[in-house]
Design a protein around this motif. Sequence first.
Motif, PDB file in Angstrom:
ATOM      1  N   THR A 105       0.837  -1.211   0.000  1.00  0.00           N
ATOM      2  CA  THR A 105       0.000   0.000   0.000  1.00  0.00           C
ATOM      3  C   THR A 105       0.865   1.251   0.000  1.00  0.00           C
ATOM      4  O   THR A 105       0.608   2.214  -0.737  1.00  0.00           O
ATOM      5  CB  THR A 105      -0.931   0.008   1.230  1.00  0.00           C
ATOM      6  OG1 THR A 105      -1.815  -1.108   1.170  1.00  0.00           O
ATOM      7  CG2 THR A 105      -1.745   1.297   1.283  1.00  0.00           C
ATOM      8  N   THR A 109       0.669   3.712  -3.256  1.00  0.00           N
ATOM      9  CA  THR A 109       0.024   5.010  -3.057  1.00  0.00           C
ATOM     10  C   THR A 109       1.014   6.168  -3.127  1.00  0.00           C
ATOM     11  O   THR A 109       0.646   7.269  -3.536  1.00  0.00           O
ATOM     12  CB  THR A 109      -0.730   5.047  -1.713  1.00  0.00           C
ATOM     13  OG1 THR A 109       0.168   4.736  -0.633  1.00  0.00           O
ATOM     14  CG2 THR A 109      -1.865   4.042  -1.721  1.00  0.00           C
ATOM     15  N   VAL A 121      -7.693   1.215  -3.097  1.00  0.00           N
ATOM     16  CA  VAL A 121      -7.035   0.055  -2.494  1.00  0.00           C
ATOM     17  C   VAL A 121      -8.108  -0.793  -1.824  1.00  0.00           C
ATOM     18  O   VAL A 121      -8.938  -0.269  -1.074  1.00  0.00           O
ATOM     19  CB  VAL A 121      -5.995   0.484  -1.436  1.00  0.00           C
ATOM     20  CG1 VAL A 121      -5.407  -0.758  -0.753  1.00  0.00           C
ATOM     21  CG2 VAL A 121      -4.895   1.320  -2.069  1.00  0.00           C
ATOM     22  N   ASN A 123      -8.149  -4.124   0.578  1.00  0.00           N
ATOM     23  CA  ASN A 123      -7.388  -5.123   1.320  1.00  0.00           C
ATOM     24  C   ASN A 123      -8.227  -6.383   1.511  1.00  0.00           C
ATOM     25  O   ASN A 123      -9.431  -6.296   1.775  1.00  0.00           O
ATOM     26  CB  ASN A 123      -6.989  -4.571   2.695  1.00  0.00           C
ATOM     27  CG  ASN A 123      -5.975  -3.461   2.596  1.00  0.00           C
ATOM     28  OD1 ASN A 123      -5.013  -3.559   1.845  1.00  0.00           O
ATOM     29  ND2 ASN A 123      -6.172  -2.399   3.366  1.00  0.00           N
ATOM     30  N   THR A 153      -5.312   4.400   6.774  1.00  0.00           N
ATOM     31  CA  THR A 153      -4.849   4.827   5.449  1.00  0.00           C
ATOM     32  C   THR A 153      -5.968   5.515   4.667  1.00  0.00           C
ATOM     33  O   THR A 153      -5.711   6.434   3.886  1.00  0.00           O
ATOM     34  CB  THR A 153      -4.295   3.638   4.637  1.00  0.00           C
ATOM     35  OG1 THR A 153      -5.242   2.556   4.648  1.00  0.00           O
ATOM     36  CG2 THR A 153      -2.985   3.146   5.210  1.00  0.00           C
ATOM     37  N   VAL A 164      -9.677   3.606   0.411  1.00  0.00           N
ATOM     38  CA  VAL A 164      -9.154   2.343   0.944  1.00  0.00           C
ATOM     39  C   VAL A 164     -10.271   1.622   1.700  1.00  0.00           C
ATOM     40  O   VAL A 164     -10.883   2.190   2.599  1.00  0.00           O
ATOM     41  CB  VAL A 164      -7.964   2.563   1.900  1.00  0.00           C
ATOM     42  CG1 VAL A 164      -7.349   1.218   2.276  1.00  0.00           C
ATOM     43  CG2 VAL A 164      -6.917   3.478   1.275  1.00  0.00           C
TER      44      VAL A 164
END
Length: 234
Positions: A105, A109, A121, A123, A153, A164
């Motif tokens: 990440t 980024t 993003v 996850n 984040t 994110v």
Amino acid sequence: MARCFEGKTALVTGGSRGIGKALAERLLQEGAKVYVIGRSKENLNKLKVENPSFNTIQVDVSDWDQTKTAVEQIGYLTKKILSILGIEKFEEIINTNFKSAFNITKIVTRGLISAGRPGVVVNMSSVGGLKAAAGFMPYCVSKAMMDMLTKVTALELGPHKIRVNSVNPTILKTDMTKDICENEEFVHVYTSQHPLRKFATVEDVVNATLFLLSDDSAMITGSSLAVEGGYLIH
């Protein structure tokens, strides 16, 4: 207040100053035998001068081996616990599930920010990050860390137009889980815990991920999307 910790043993990390020190002092007042862990020898010495009843241990708790050796001085209180946790496996899972996501990440980024480009993003987390599962402590902890990484984040990268989120699936029917998913007893017990009475599929997770990657979720960031058939309801 009565000395309600009389005959008890307490271990306080970061106890040579601040909140830790205040807690250690109160525990001592309440009758506990108090061990204080701190990194600064100077602070620990000052604490010992203030009250010789404290048992001080100087160690940097970020060093696992050094900490294990130092804390084992206390004896039964910690020996058993430290041996149960299994440091090698714990580190392997944290490195694989959390640190890798953090590292990638950060790299990706930074590139987006440098180029002035927006991004998304997603996850891959787990319901294990949202609900504890006995016997899976390192895994659950690693996924909970990933979910908080997602939130922090998202907060920090939002001004750069980078969203994110995380997807948190339950057990899926895959090649890796084929054996347990074909065990009739396990299937009955497991699916009975889900209102939808079925396993999630790879496609369910892919669809959720694509949604979070798409502009259809343009106002969603910092969220953990559970794909678990209602498992978390109860």
